[in-house]
Write a protein that holds these residues in place. Structure first.
Motif, PDB file in Angstrom:
ATOM      1  N   LEU A 257       1.996   1.880  -3.471  1.00 12.86           N
ATOM      2  CA  LEU A 257       0.874   2.370  -4.270  1.00 12.86           C
ATOM      3  C   LEU A 257       0.608   3.856  -3.966  1.00 12.86           C
ATOM      4  O   LEU A 257       0.357   4.654  -4.876  1.00 12.86           O
ATOM      5  CB  LEU A 257      -0.375   1.535  -3.991  1.00 12.86           C
TER       6      LEU A 257
ATOM      7  N   LEU B 181      -4.879  -4.531  -0.563  1.00 12.29           N
ATOM      8  CA  LEU B 181      -4.520  -3.520  -1.557  1.00 12.29           C
ATOM      9  C   LEU B 181      -5.767  -2.895  -2.176  1.00 12.29           C
ATOM     10  O   LEU B 181      -5.778  -1.690  -2.480  1.00 12.29           O
ATOM     11  CB  LEU B 181      -3.631  -4.118  -2.642  1.00 12.29           C
TER      12      LEU B 181
ATOM     13  N   TRP C  32       0.691   6.790  -6.675  1.00  7.28           N
ATOM     14  CA  TRP C  32      -0.620   7.371  -7.004  1.00  7.28           C
ATOM     15  C   TRP C  32      -0.556   8.770  -7.632  1.00  7.28           C
ATOM     16  O   TRP C  32      -1.166   9.015  -8.678  1.00  7.28           O
ATOM     17  CB  TRP C  32      -1.482   7.374  -5.745  1.00  7.28           C
TER      18      TRP C  32
ATOM     19  N   ALA D 163      -6.777  -0.279   0.015  1.00  8.75           N
ATOM     20  CA  ALA D 163      -5.864   0.862  -0.131  1.00  8.75           C
ATOM     21  C   ALA D 163      -6.245   1.710  -1.344  1.00  8.75           C
ATOM     22  O   ALA D 163      -6.218   2.951  -1.280  1.00  8.75           O
ATOM     23  CB  ALA D 163      -4.426   0.362  -0.251  1.00  8.75           C
ATOM     24  N   VAL D 164      -6.612   1.047  -2.456  1.00 13.76           N
ATOM     25  CA  VAL D 164      -7.041   1.780  -3.662  1.00 13.76           C
ATOM     26  C   VAL D 164      -8.267   2.630  -3.340  1.00 13.76           C
ATOM     27  O   VAL D 164      -8.339   3.821  -3.693  1.00 13.76           O
ATOM     28  CB  VAL D 164      -7.352   0.798  -4.816  1.00 13.76           C
TER      29      VAL D 164
ATOM     30  N   VAL E  96      -3.792   5.158   4.529  1.00 15.46           N
ATOM     31  CA  VAL E  96      -3.782   4.127   3.491  1.00 15.46           C
ATOM     32  C   VAL E  96      -2.953   2.919   3.949  1.00 15.46           C
ATOM     33  O   VAL E  96      -3.383   1.766   3.850  1.00 15.46           O
ATOM     34  CB  VAL E  96      -3.211   4.708   2.169  1.00 15.46           C
TER      35      VAL E  96
ATOM     36  N   ALA F  15       0.826  -1.208   0.000  1.00 14.54           N
ATOM     37  CA  ALA F  15       0.000   0.000   0.000  1.00 14.54           C
ATOM     38  C   ALA F  15       0.860   1.258   0.000  1.00 14.54           C
ATOM     39  O   ALA F  15       0.512   2.268  -0.631  1.00 14.54           O
ATOM     40  CB  ALA F  15      -0.923  -0.013   1.220  1.00 14.54           C
TER      41      ALA F  15
ATOM     42  N   ALA G 202      -4.424  -0.927   5.068  1.00 17.06           N
ATOM     43  CA  ALA G 202      -4.001  -2.153   4.379  1.00 17.06           C
ATOM     44  C   ALA G 202      -3.486  -3.171   5.390  1.00 17.06           C
ATOM     45  O   ALA G 202      -3.810  -4.368   5.312  1.00 17.06           O
ATOM     46  CB  ALA G 202      -2.933  -1.826   3.339  1.00 17.06           C
TER      47      ALA G 202
END
Lengths: 250, 104
Positions: free
Chosen positions: A199, B70, A203, B73-74, B86, A196, B90
């Motif tokens: 990511l 995940l 992002w 998290a998105v 975030v 995460a 997760a």
């Protein structure tokens, strides 16, 4: 420590209200630079906590996590380093990945060397270590906002670097001690937390079609290489997707 | 691997890259193509790290508790949650699924 200069709207001419102080009132502009530096430092502190905890979760010692924040001092590379180490990758893969993720700092230096104007080698070495996303963002924003006052860009560079350095390192130590005390990283979901974190770093860079396509292609290539290559290598192979896309697109 | 060797070597490489901007002739790095490659290599590396960290276990691609983590998290990123939220979300999702025996 993680987002590029274009992600920091604060201080940009377009975002800020018109300010009449063009040298007659030096204190407010300087105070604003300090305030911005401090708020950026506090924001990166939360990343530092995550970094410290994740680094220890992937098997680094508290001292190694702290050494990375003191010596490497560039967040994206530090996260990438512990990611490769956590996946079981060897020293060459970890070093290469960290270096490639840090490549943008070389481009920042081109801009900041003109704003900071180092006059001696010790000064230049210190400025190089201080060249990160946040110091570059603050100094270039000040240069755009107050082109007639280069001392504000210099102040923004050094004050942001100092603020981020202090808070990033303190937060890393706290996060590492916390991670050490928490125990089994897997049952705590630290492996998912690392995914995460990557990511969240990625992002803000996915704002147009090209980086999005590159990201998806790189992910597919990396997973495709997992069964056939040693740990760490799939990530480096995926870097080739970025090289190819940057070379042939415009 | 020797952890300290890697820590020190990687730190030295990252410092050398930073110094490059202060000593290289600007025309080397000012070509648009070079800047574009640098930006997209970062994107490719981070995306590959997301993929490997989410779905690789030793030399196999697996689906375990990290995948739903995940996905959460998105969702958090789409809702503009801050970085630390975030990351913690997760971890909590993966940790809970494992504690409940719902995923490996």
């Amino acid at each position: 420590m993680t987002t590029g200069p274009r992600d920091r709207r604060e201080g940009c001419p377009a975002a800020a209200p018109a300010q009449p102080d063009t040298g007659r009132r030096p204190a407010p502009a300087r105070a604003a630079v300090w305030r911005q530096s401090l708020s950026v430092g506090i924001a990166t502190g939360t990343y530092g906590l995550s970094f410290g905890a994740l680094a220890v979760g992937t098997g680094l010692s508290v001292a190694q996590a702290c050494a990375l924040s003191l010596l490497m001092f560039t967040g994206g590379s530090q996260f990438a380093f512990v990611g490769v180490v956590g996946a079981g990758g060897g020293t060459p893969a970890a070093v290469a990945t960290a270096g490639l993720v840090g490549a943008r700092n070389g481009f920042y230096g081109l801009q900041t060397s003109r704003l900071v104007v180092p006059r001696s080698w010790p000064h230049r070495l210190l400025a190089a270590q201080a060249t990160i996303d946040e110091s570059t963002a603050t100094s270039t924003a000040q240069a755009a906002l107050h082109p007639e006052r280069p001392e504000l860009a210099r102040l923004g560079f050094w004050s942001t670097a100092a603020s981020v350095f202090a808070l990033w390192n303190v937060a890393t130590l706290l996060g590492a001690l916390l991670g050490d005390a928490l125990g089994d990283p897997r049952s705590l979901g630290m492996d998912a937390a690392a995914a995460a974190a990557f990511l969240a770093l990625l992002w803000p860079r996915l704002r147009s079609a090209t980086p999005l396509t590159v990201a998806v292609a790189a992910a597919v290539v990396a997973l495709g290489c997992v069964p056939v290559l040693p740990a760490g290598a799939p990530v480096l192979v995926a870097a080739a997707v970025g090289v190819a896309a940057g070379w042939w697109t415009r | 691997m020797n952890g300290w060797t890697a820590v020190l070597a990687a730190s030295a490489v990252c410092f050398a890259v930073k110094l490059l901007g202060y000593v290289a002739p600007p025309r080397w790095l000012e070509r648009p193509r070079v800047a574009r490659v640098s930006a997209l290599v970062t994107v490719a590396l981070l995306a590959a790290l997301v993929a490997v960290q989410t779905a690789a276990a030793d030399r196999a691609v697996v689906v375990d508790a990290r995948v739903p983590a995940l996905a959460v998290a998105v969702l958090a990123l789409l809702l503009r949650a801050p970085f630390v939220v975030v990351v913690v979300l997760a971890a909590v999702v993966a940790g809970l699924l494992r504690a409940l025996g719902l995923a490996g």
